[in-house]
Design a protein around this motif. Structure first.
Motif, PDB file in Angstrom:
ATOM      1  N   ALA A 140       0.750  -1.237  -0.139  1.00 23.75           N
ATOM      2  CA  ALA A 140       0.043  -0.122   0.038  1.00 23.75           C
ATOM      3  C   ALA A 140       0.850   1.197   0.119  1.00 23.75           C
ATOM      4  O   ALA A 140       0.258   2.067  -0.519  1.00 23.75           O
ATOM      5  CB  ALA A 140      -0.918  -0.096   1.255  1.00 23.75           C
ATOM      6  N   GLN A 141       2.231   1.228   0.482  1.00 28.10           N
ATOM      7  CA  GLN A 141       2.855   2.306   0.551  1.00 28.10           C
ATOM      8  C   GLN A 141       3.886   2.319  -0.782  1.00 28.10           C
ATOM      9  O   GLN A 141       4.655   3.147  -1.090  1.00 28.10           O
ATOM     10  CB  GLN A 141       3.914   2.183   1.626  1.00 28.10           C
ATOM     11  N   GLY A 142       3.393   1.533  -1.692  1.00 26.06           N
ATOM     12  CA  GLY A 142       4.198   1.642  -3.103  1.00 26.06           C
ATOM     13  C   GLY A 142       5.739   0.846  -3.069  1.00 26.06           C
ATOM     14  O   GLY A 142       6.540   1.301  -3.751  1.00 26.06           O
ATOM     15  N   ALA A 143       5.689   0.079  -1.839  1.00 22.70           N
ATOM     16  CA  ALA A 143       7.292  -0.328  -1.808  1.00 22.70           C
ATOM     17  C   ALA A 143       7.784  -1.630  -2.519  1.00 22.70           C
ATOM     18  O   ALA A 143       8.667  -2.046  -2.382  1.00 22.70           O
ATOM     19  CB  ALA A 143       7.382  -0.520  -0.299  1.00 22.70           C
ATOM     20  N   LEU A 144       6.621  -2.147  -2.887  1.00 23.34           N
ATOM     21  CA  LEU A 144       6.714  -3.409  -3.791  1.00 23.34           C
ATOM     22  C   LEU A 144       6.272  -3.650  -5.148  1.00 23.34           C
ATOM     23  O   LEU A 144       5.353  -2.645  -5.466  1.00 23.34           O
ATOM     24  CB  LEU A 144       5.902  -4.714  -2.908  1.00 23.34           C
ATOM     25  N   GLU A 145       6.824  -4.247  -5.876  1.00 22.46           N
ATOM     26  CA  GLU A 145       6.301  -4.664  -7.231  1.00 22.46           C
ATOM     27  C   GLU A 145       5.188  -5.400  -7.306  1.00 22.46           C
ATOM     28  O   GLU A 145       5.070  -6.160  -6.632  1.00 22.46           O
ATOM     29  CB  GLU A 145       7.602  -5.444  -8.172  1.00 22.46           C
ATOM     30  N   ASP A 146       4.422  -5.066  -8.331  1.00 24.01           N
ATOM     31  CA  ASP A 146       3.132  -5.809  -8.378  1.00 24.01           C
ATOM     32  C   ASP A 146       3.502  -6.987  -9.404  1.00 24.01           C
ATOM     33  O   ASP A 146       3.980  -7.050 -10.431  1.00 24.01           O
ATOM     34  CB  ASP A 146       2.388  -4.777  -9.491  1.00 24.01           C
ATOM     35  N   LEU A 147       3.329  -8.353  -8.944  1.00 22.71           N
ATOM     36  CA  LEU A 147       3.916  -9.507  -9.561  1.00 22.71           C
ATOM     37  C   LEU A 147       2.740 -10.163 -10.375  1.00 22.71           C
ATOM     38  O   LEU A 147       2.738 -11.519 -10.579  1.00 22.71           O
ATOM     39  CB  LEU A 147       4.291 -10.287  -8.187  1.00 22.71           C
ATOM     40  N   THR A 148       1.468  -9.364 -10.386  1.00 24.82           N
ATOM     41  CA  THR A 148       0.280 -10.239 -10.893  1.00 24.82           C
ATOM     42  C   THR A 148       0.618 -10.806 -12.487  1.00 24.82           C
ATOM     43  O   THR A 148       0.169 -11.915 -12.785  1.00 24.82           O
ATOM     44  CB  THR A 148      -0.853  -9.091 -10.948  1.00 24.82           C
ATOM     45  N   ASP A 149       1.331 -10.049 -13.328  1.00 17.82           N
ATOM     46  CA  ASP A 149       1.480 -10.466 -14.729  1.00 17.82           C
ATOM     47  C   ASP A 149       2.464 -11.634 -14.574  1.00 17.82           C
ATOM     48  O   ASP A 149       2.469 -12.493 -15.384  1.00 17.82           O
ATOM     49  CB  ASP A 149       2.157  -9.326 -15.494  1.00 17.82           C
ATOM     50  N   LEU A 150       3.276 -11.532 -13.720  1.00 20.20           N
ATOM     51  CA  LEU A 150       4.617 -12.575 -13.608  1.00 20.20           C
ATOM     52  C   LEU A 150       3.945 -13.983 -13.024  1.00 20.20           C
ATOM     53  O   LEU A 150       4.330 -15.093 -13.853  1.00 20.20           O
ATOM     54  CB  LEU A 150       5.555 -12.036 -12.735  1.00 20.20           C
ATOM     55  N   VAL A 151       3.111 -13.727 -12.276  1.00 17.30           N
ATOM     56  CA  VAL A 151       2.208 -14.829 -11.762  1.00 17.30           C
ATOM     57  C   VAL A 151       1.519 -15.584 -12.829  1.00 17.30           C
ATOM     58  O   VAL A 151       1.522 -16.829 -12.852  1.00 17.30           O
ATOM     59  CB  VAL A 151       1.446 -14.711 -10.174  1.00 17.30           C
ATOM     60  N   SER A 152       0.784 -14.689 -13.426  1.00 15.78           N
ATOM     61  CA  SER A 152      -0.104 -15.184 -14.474  1.00 15.78           C
ATOM     62  C   SER A 152       0.609 -15.840 -15.457  1.00 15.78           C
ATOM     63  O   SER A 152      -0.284 -16.970 -16.216  1.00 15.78           O
ATOM     64  CB  SER A 152      -0.996 -14.086 -15.250  1.00 15.78           C
TER      65      SER A 152
END
Length: 369
Positions: free
Chosen positions: A57-69
């Motif tokens: 929520a603080q923007g500290a992590l990469e969004d892994l949604t596409d990599l997981v898919s």
């Protein structure tokens, strides 16, 4: 398990190399936020599961949604619901479960026999747990030990009782929640549990059990190697008891998740390592140190402590993550204060949870669970 797997991964390919760095748990969140702000971040981290959404929520992590898919090895459908849900914020995936744990009731079968209790029928309901703890207490022995300390460990151990009573965080001062906290108060006031539970960390509750000073202890699978070595009595493990009129099977979810900090230089390499660590042959080895595989399709061949593995694995299916919520540390702190106030007699269970609700309700109104 992790350090050996890192060595195996480094030996398996030449493109990437994992160089582990150990950081004290309490420093991780602060250090990571600073690193993201300066652009000097590690490529990969492992975090306690209630912390992950706060970082996302603080923007500290990469969004892994596409990599997981796109992954052939990481399928959300094969993960236990609780561990997987701890990685999801606003329908986006920010982490992958590394391992999982939960809690159950260790009990001293020798003490059960001496007290005239059936060691093959441990307490299955709150009433049975209360009665057994009362019967087993005396002569310097507590009926049960648990952790109600002013830290994340306190809510971790109490929240299962909240859910078993039919309570919830968004109605934390309901009659059901008060009943769950009063259950702990009654254990202390009756002498079945020591007043020192308010200062007792989970490993200290386990120490009390292993030393023969508590007939039962609430703890997790990480203690199995120590109990195997140090407990010189016949012991076993039971599921957390349920409240008989509700029959809600619930426990707490612990464990760690893999995540990639925002701005990481080698996102692809970091995710490749996550995939490696998520393989069945890697995950099944974690049980040797008391770590449960977070996937439903993992078979642990010839498991150490087979009965405990079966019990904890069953308990894991109903383990509930803390949150996930970006302001979980504030919610947890309010719960910690309420638990301490009630168990020390500074406030009634109702008044303590009313105070907690004054903090928690506005947070959840702003951002619901």
């Amino acid at each position: 398990m992790i350090h050996q797997a890192i060595k195996d991964y480094n030996a398996s390919q030449d493109e990437y190399r994992i160089e582990p760095r150990v950081l004290p748990f309490v420093q991780l969140q602060t250090e990571l936020i600073k690193a993201v702000a300066t652009g000097d971040v590690p490529d990969l981290i492992t975090v306690d599961n209630p912390v992950l959404v706060s970082l996302a929520a603080q923007g500290a992590l990469e969004d892994l949604t596409d990599l997981v898919s796109e992954s052939e090895n990481i399928d959300p459908e094969v993960y236990v619901e609780g561990p997987w849900r701890s990685n999801v914020w606003r329908d986006q995936i920010y982490g992958v479960p590394r391992d999982a744990n939960t809690i159950g009731v260790y009990y001293n079968k020798d003490m059960f026999r001496e007290a005239g209790l059936d060691p093959e029928s441990p307490p299955a309901t709150w009433d049975e747990l209360r009665d057994a703890a009362q019967t087993l207490a005396g002569d310097g022995v507590n009926g049960i030990a648990f952790s109600a300390i002013m830290s994340e460990e306190g809510p971790f151990q109490w929240l299962p009782f909240l859910y078993q009573a039919g309570g919830s965080l968004d109605n934390i001062n309901s009659p059901e929640a008060v009943e769950a906290l009063q259950f702990w108060v009654d254990l202390v006031e009756s002498g079945s549990a020591s007043p020192d539970v308010v200062n007792m960390r989970q490993y200290e509750a386990a120490n009390t059990f292993m030393a023969g000073n508590a007939a039962m202890a609430i703890s997790g699978p990480w203690e199995l190697p120590r109990i195997e070595q140090e407990a010189d009595f016949d012991w076993s493990l039971a599921l957390l008891p349920v409240k008989a009129d509700k029959n809600i099977r619930a426990s707490a979810l612990g464990g760690y998740n893999w995540a990639i900090p925002a701005g990481a230089e080698n996102v692809d390499g970091a995710f490749e390592f996550i995939e490696f660590m998520s393989r069945q042959d890697v995950l099944q080895n974690g049980w040797d140190t008391g770590r449960l595989p977070p996937r439903t399709d993992i078979t642990v061949p010839d498991p150490r402590w087979p009965e405990a593995f079966a019990t904890f694995n069953e308990q894991l299916q109903t383990a509930i993550p803390r949150g996930p919520h970006p302001r979980w540390p504030e919610i947890s702190k309010a719960l910690q204060i309420a638990i301490q106030e009630a168990l020390t007699g500074r406030k009634s269970a109702q008044d303590a949870l009313d105070s907690a609700a004054a903090t928690i309700n506005p947070i959840l109104q702003e951002t619901p669970l």
